[in-house]
Motif scaffolding. Structure first.
Motif, mmCIF file in Angstrom:
data_model
loop_
_atom_site.group_PDB
_atom_site.id
_atom_site.type_symbol
_atom_site.label_atom_id
_atom_site.label_comp_id
_atom_site.label_asym_id
_atom_site.label_seq_id
_atom_site.Cartn_x
_atom_site.Cartn_y
_atom_site.Cartn_z
ATOM 1 N N ALA A 258 19.327 -18.728 -10.989
ATOM 2 C CA ALA A 258 18.001 -18.448 -11.540
ATOM 3 C C ALA A 258 16.963 -19.409 -10.970
ATOM 4 C CB ALA A 258 18.046 -18.540 -13.067
ATOM 5 N N ARG A 259 17.324 -20.672 -10.887
ATOM 6 C CA ARG A 259 16.414 -21.698 -10.368
ATOM 7 C C ARG A 259 16.045 -21.418 -8.906
ATOM 8 N NH1 ARG A 259 19.215 -25.494 -12.387
ATOM 9 N NH2 ARG A 259 20.514 -25.930 -10.593
ATOM 10 N N LEU A 260 17.024 -20.918 -8.134
ATOM 11 C CA LEU A 260 16.817 -20.659 -6.712
ATOM 12 C C LEU A 260 16.278 -19.256 -6.428
ATOM 13 C CD1 LEU A 260 20.145 -22.221 -5.415
ATOM 14 C CD2 LEU A 260 17.857 -23.207 -5.176
ATOM 15 N N GLY A 261 16.275 -18.404 -7.440
ATOM 16 C CA GLY A 261 15.821 -17.035 -7.245
ATOM 17 C C GLY A 261 16.823 -16.193 -6.465
ATOM 18 N N VAL A 262 18.110 -16.520 -6.607
ATOM 19 C CA VAL A 262 19.171 -15.794 -5.916
ATOM 20 C C VAL A 262 19.791 -14.796 -6.903
ATOM 21 C CG1 VAL A 262 21.434 -16.013 -4.793
ATOM 22 C CG2 VAL A 262 19.677 -17.751 -4.418
ATOM 23 N N GLU A 263 19.851 -13.525 -6.490
ATOM 24 C CA GLU A 263 20.484 -12.509 -7.339
ATOM 25 C C GLU A 263 21.986 -12.656 -7.256
ATOM 26 O OE1 GLU A 263 19.358 -8.349 -7.674
ATOM 27 O OE2 GLU A 263 17.682 -8.834 -6.341
ATOM 28 N N VAL A 264 22.624 -12.710 -8.428
ATOM 29 C CA VAL A 264 24.076 -12.850 -8.471
ATOM 30 C C VAL A 264 24.678 -11.893 -9.493
ATOM 31 C CG1 VAL A 264 24.092 -15.278 -7.755
ATOM 32 C CG2 VAL A 264 23.998 -14.721 -10.178
ATOM 33 N N ALA A 265 25.899 -11.493 -9.223
ATOM 34 C CA ALA A 265 26.718 -10.773 -10.193
ATOM 35 C C ALA A 265 27.889 -11.704 -10.477
ATOM 36 C CB ALA A 265 27.202 -9.457 -9.617
ATOM 37 N N VAL A 266 27.947 -12.237 -11.701
ATOM 38 C CA VAL A 266 28.977 -13.211 -12.057
ATOM 39 C C VAL A 266 30.072 -12.529 -12.865
ATOM 40 C CG1 VAL A 266 29.473 -15.377 -13.236
ATOM 41 C CG2 VAL A 266 27.284 -15.081 -12.077
ATOM 42 N N GLU A 267 31.300 -12.677 -12.399
ATOM 43 C CA GLU A 267 32.463 -12.138 -13.103
ATOM 44 C C GLU A 267 33.346 -13.299 -13.521
ATOM 45 O OE1 GLU A 267 36.473 -9.469 -12.242
ATOM 46 O OE2 GLU A 267 34.850 -9.471 -10.775
ATOM 47 N N LYS A 268 33.781 -13.308 -14.759
ATOM 48 C CA LYS A 268 34.688 -14.334 -15.269
ATOM 49 C C LYS A 268 36.107 -13.794 -15.165
ATOM 50 C CE LYS A 268 35.279 -18.257 -17.545
ATOM 51 N NZ LYS A 268 36.674 -18.473 -17.378
ATOM 52 N N VAL A 269 36.984 -14.488 -14.451
ATOM 53 C CA VAL A 269 38.370 -14.069 -14.278
ATOM 54 C C VAL A 269 39.254 -15.004 -15.091
ATOM 55 C CG1 VAL A 269 40.231 -13.667 -12.621
ATOM 56 C CG2 VAL A 269 37.858 -13.211 -11.963
ATOM 57 N N THR A 270 39.922 -14.448 -16.119
ATOM 58 C CA THR A 270 40.751 -15.278 -16.993
ATOM 59 C C THR A 270 42.247 -14.985 -16.855
ATOM 60 O OG1 THR A 270 40.470 -13.693 -18.806
ATOM 61 C CG2 THR A 270 38.917 -15.538 -18.720
ATOM 62 N N ASP A 271 42.596 -13.912 -16.164
ATOM 63 C CA ASP A 271 43.996 -13.550 -15.975
ATOM 64 C C ASP A 271 44.662 -14.544 -15.025
ATOM 65 O OD1 ASP A 271 46.274 -11.596 -16.154
ATOM 66 O OD2 ASP A 271 45.878 -11.518 -13.981
ATOM 67 N N MET A 272 45.701 -15.214 -15.513
ATOM 68 C CA MET A 272 46.338 -16.269 -14.717
ATOM 69 C C MET A 272 46.957 -15.738 -13.419
ATOM 70 S SD MET A 272 45.461 -18.936 -16.210
ATOM 71 C CE MET A 272 46.364 -20.202 -15.359
#
Length: 79
Positions: free
Chosen positions: A26-40
């Motif tokens: 957000a600070r850099l103005g970069v568009e991101v799609a963040v995915e949280k991976v919890t499966d070991m």
């Protein structure tokens, strides 16, 4: 848009890392799609031996502990 995955079981460090990624983008103005991976099994397949881990556009850039904020910004601005 950058495809970012944050790998970890859901611990406080993993949650903090996810928020650091979102805040830096957000600070850099970069568009991101963040995915949280919890499966070991998925974490291991990604090559993450210590969590939290971060991959950007399929490339593992960090594993183990909180990322350095300056390095995180560099990773987000690269390529």
């Amino acid at each position: 848009m950058k495809d970012i995955k944050v790998y970890g079981p859901g611990c406080k460090r993993c949650q903090t890392t996810e928020q650091m990624v979102k805040d830096a983008a957000a600070r850099l103005g970069v568009e991101v799609a963040v995915e949280k991976v919890t499966d070991m099994a998925a974490i291991a397949r990604a090559g993450v031996m210590a969590t939290p881990g971060i991959s950007i556009d399929g490339k593992l850039v960090h594993a183990g502990g909180l990322p350095d904020a300056a390095k995180l910004e560099d990773w987000l601005q690269a390529g």
